[in-house]
Design an enzyme around this catalytic site. Sequence first.
Site, PDB file in Angstrom:
ATOM      1  CG  ASP A 173      -2.034  -0.993   1.123  1.00 41.81           C
ATOM      2  OD1 ASP A 173      -2.251  -1.504   0.010  1.00 41.81           O
ATOM      3  OD2 ASP A 173      -2.676  -1.264   2.145  1.00 41.81           O
ATOM      4  CB  ALA A 174       3.854   2.203   1.942  1.00 43.89           C
ATOM      5  CD  GLU A 175       6.684  -1.190  -2.690  1.00 45.53           C
ATOM      6  OE1 GLU A 175       7.870  -1.480  -2.610  1.00 45.53           O
ATOM      7  OE2 GLU A 175       5.806  -1.999  -3.043  1.00 45.53           O
ATOM      8  CE1 TYR A 176      -2.302   1.982  -7.223  1.00 43.60           C
ATOM      9  CE2 TYR A 176      -3.220   3.302  -5.445  1.00 43.60           C
ATOM     10  CZ  TYR A 176      -3.277   2.839  -6.741  1.00 43.60           C
ATOM     11  OH  TYR A 176      -4.295   3.241  -7.559  1.00 43.60           O
ATOM     12  CG  LEU A 191     -11.249   8.067   0.492  1.00 40.96           C
ATOM     13  CD1 LEU A 191     -11.013   7.488   1.882  1.00 40.96           C
ATOM     14  CD2 LEU A 191     -12.331   9.134   0.549  1.00 40.96           C
ATOM     15  CE  LYS A 221      -7.615   3.982   2.490  1.00 38.31           C
ATOM     16  NZ  LYS A 221      -7.255   2.616   2.035  1.00 38.31           N
ATOM     17  CB  CYS A 277      15.056  -1.593 -29.399  1.00 36.28           C
ATOM     18  SG  CYS A 277      13.519  -2.379 -28.860  1.00 36.28           S
TER      19      CYS A 277
END
Length: 814
Positions: free
Chosen positions: A46-49, A96, A131, A434
């Site tokens: 969650d923190a990375e997101y 949110l 939350k 590439c």
Amino acid sequence: MPSTPLSAAVEALSEDAAQARHAELSRAIERANQLYYNEDAPELTDAEYDALRQELEAIEARFPALTGTTEASAGVGAKPSEKFAKVRHAVPMLSLGNAFADEDVDEFVARVRRFLNLPAEESVAFTAEPKIDGLSLSLRYEAGRLVTAATRGDGEVGENVTANALTVDDIPETLSGENIPEVLEVRGEVYLSHEDFAAINARQEAAGKPLFANPRNAAAGSLRQLDPAITASRPLRFFAYAWGEVSEPFTDTQSAVLERFRGWGLPVNPRTKLCRSAEEMIAHYRTIEAERAGLGYDIDGVVYKVDDLGFQRRLGFVSRAPRWALAHKFAAQEAITELLAIDINVGRTGSLNPLARLKPVTVGGVVVSNATLHNEGYVQGVGADGEPIREGRDIRVGDTVIVVRAGDVIPKVRDVVIEKRPADAVPYVFPDTCPACGSRAVRELNPRTKKLDAIRRCTGGLICPAQGVERLKHFVSRNGFDLEGFGQTYIEVLFEAGLVKQPADLFRLEFEPLKAAIVARRETLSAQRRSEGEPAPKKPTKKKGEEEDKAIKNLLASLDARRTIPLNRFLFALGIPQIGESTAKALAKRFPDMPSLMAALEAATREQAGRDWLELSALPRIGPGTRDRLFETLDPLPGEAMQDLSLGARLRGRLTPSQREAVLAHYGSEEKVDAALERAASQRPGDAYRLFADDGEIGPVATDSLIQFFSEPHNDAAVRALLEEVGTEPLATTTSAAAFAGKTVVFTGSLEKMTRSEAKATAERLGAKVSGSVSAKTDLVVAGPGAGSKLKDAEKHGVKVVSEDDWLAMLAEA
């Protein structure tokens, strides 16, 4: 509010760098959303997101034209899975806004007060609740009985999981109590306790099945089962915290709603508290944070909501989130591990994206073995603006690195533990060709910053299989042409067979070549299996062959069904960088068809700004706003008219002392400054370019991307070839609020019954465009006391003028 490292980094971005970083973040967020919401297998914490989302929103705050240009920016969650029936939410399930520091909470409270224009003595109450880290669910009750349960999905459309929801003990099939609305949509979170999660994983292990990574994944996977019996075997729980559609109002505060829920038999989190200041909100956050480990279930922050529902209605929404709510997230989690290798993959737009292969490490309860390295500049220790990051430390294979997870998006390497660098570690050298097609891969010079872009890109375009396949997958996707049956595998098969290299080729497919490609792919796979010692599959039966023929005919039928498509979907399907669904809709509202749009873009290309004009905005203490004001008029101003000055000298004289110092330091002498200013004056963008760039829903970043795309001959040819196969139709518009849709409104003077922000938000919600100046294109001027020059401009252009009361009456009829 004090500057943060993130805000400082975003402030340093040029427009091009911001556009590139925005696109990169959007791709990561969209992938994360798919993995999190639909596959229940996130690669990020969650923190990375949240860190990615925070950076995306910070870029959009500084470059508003980027807002809504990608699915990550405009959307919430991910498109619902095809496994379940769809449910359209009567009221969207939004996300949110996030806070990561106490100062963010202070600013949130101040922002609410400013928007509502509240006097100092009037207080605002907020609810503060944990939350829950679970799966959002909407429960629709009619006459007190549960009739539908749906996941969030993309916020507009979710998945029907009613049968599964009925197996959750916390979710009542019938509400009890008094005064229950005839229609009531209850929103809440499905979750698993730590104890139940451990028991489920123990059963999984005993059965030889894969373990769930965390309680959130287990809860989501359990609720989204096709077999309700599996859901019933897992003790899911539920907390109610919000509502969607209701047939009639049933109370006037958020806290009272929760009490009503509790009285009707719906579980509500007992740690919800009513707070009357930012200090109380932060204090409750600290209390919850301290209790977090002992709660028995996962939470990832505290949610604050304005308690007064009347205030909530006035505050309304912005983009994907309400103005009246905020999620105060807990800090990110980190771990230290070894960087084993750096892999390069090629993105749909040709970017060479480095991926860190890590010695597996547990971060926040999840095993991480891959992490993003963003781009070449990031690996070298250089930011998108060309300035050092991490104090200039580069990242090398063999390094000990700090990995951070800040949400359910791919983790990232944050830094290097330089003291542990092996003696034989060497700087990583990016490939200059590439990996997918062998074409040159380059870092172009950014004309605005005069520095190399952070991203290295393949120059192969449509000949590059990595880009070609990904562009085609995007083209056939649900939000593009929505070609039923054309999944990723079919696109890869057709591309490898040489049948489809560009979108138009899809509509030229014929039965026999299509069938031959599918059969050839099947035979290739069979040969591979035999070489690996697997038994050969049985030959297709006659029935199987008939079914295959029918499937191929269905594919061709789905192509014929898309021979005509709305213009906005056509544009989105092309996969033009920075042209997301919102921008595609904005373009479709302004142009009836592709020929009109392409003709306008040809004119815009001729009137695009020159290098000297762009360079000015990259100078310290100048920026786009100062530059535009400087060149607002080239005629002598009153004080300049008496002097015999060149145009360049006049323009230089309009700069502040600090600005003159900055341009002098850059160009070297006053003569060179004057010459550069005169060149810039001759390179200003023309009206055809400004038609796009000055449009608040399109903006200069998307405009430049459109011009760049159609300036490439192979792209222009591909679009024209596609238009020979398909047609477009105008964007479908709704009839609601038709009086305002597409209209340009100007507010002037003092508004007494709503704030200027509230008036602007209301107009935009009804489809109007709010402008700061009056022109012949203005449709309506709303004038309050003290209106000045804009009233005169309205009279000059014959624009209708109404009072604030008239405006409110018009809103009531909309």
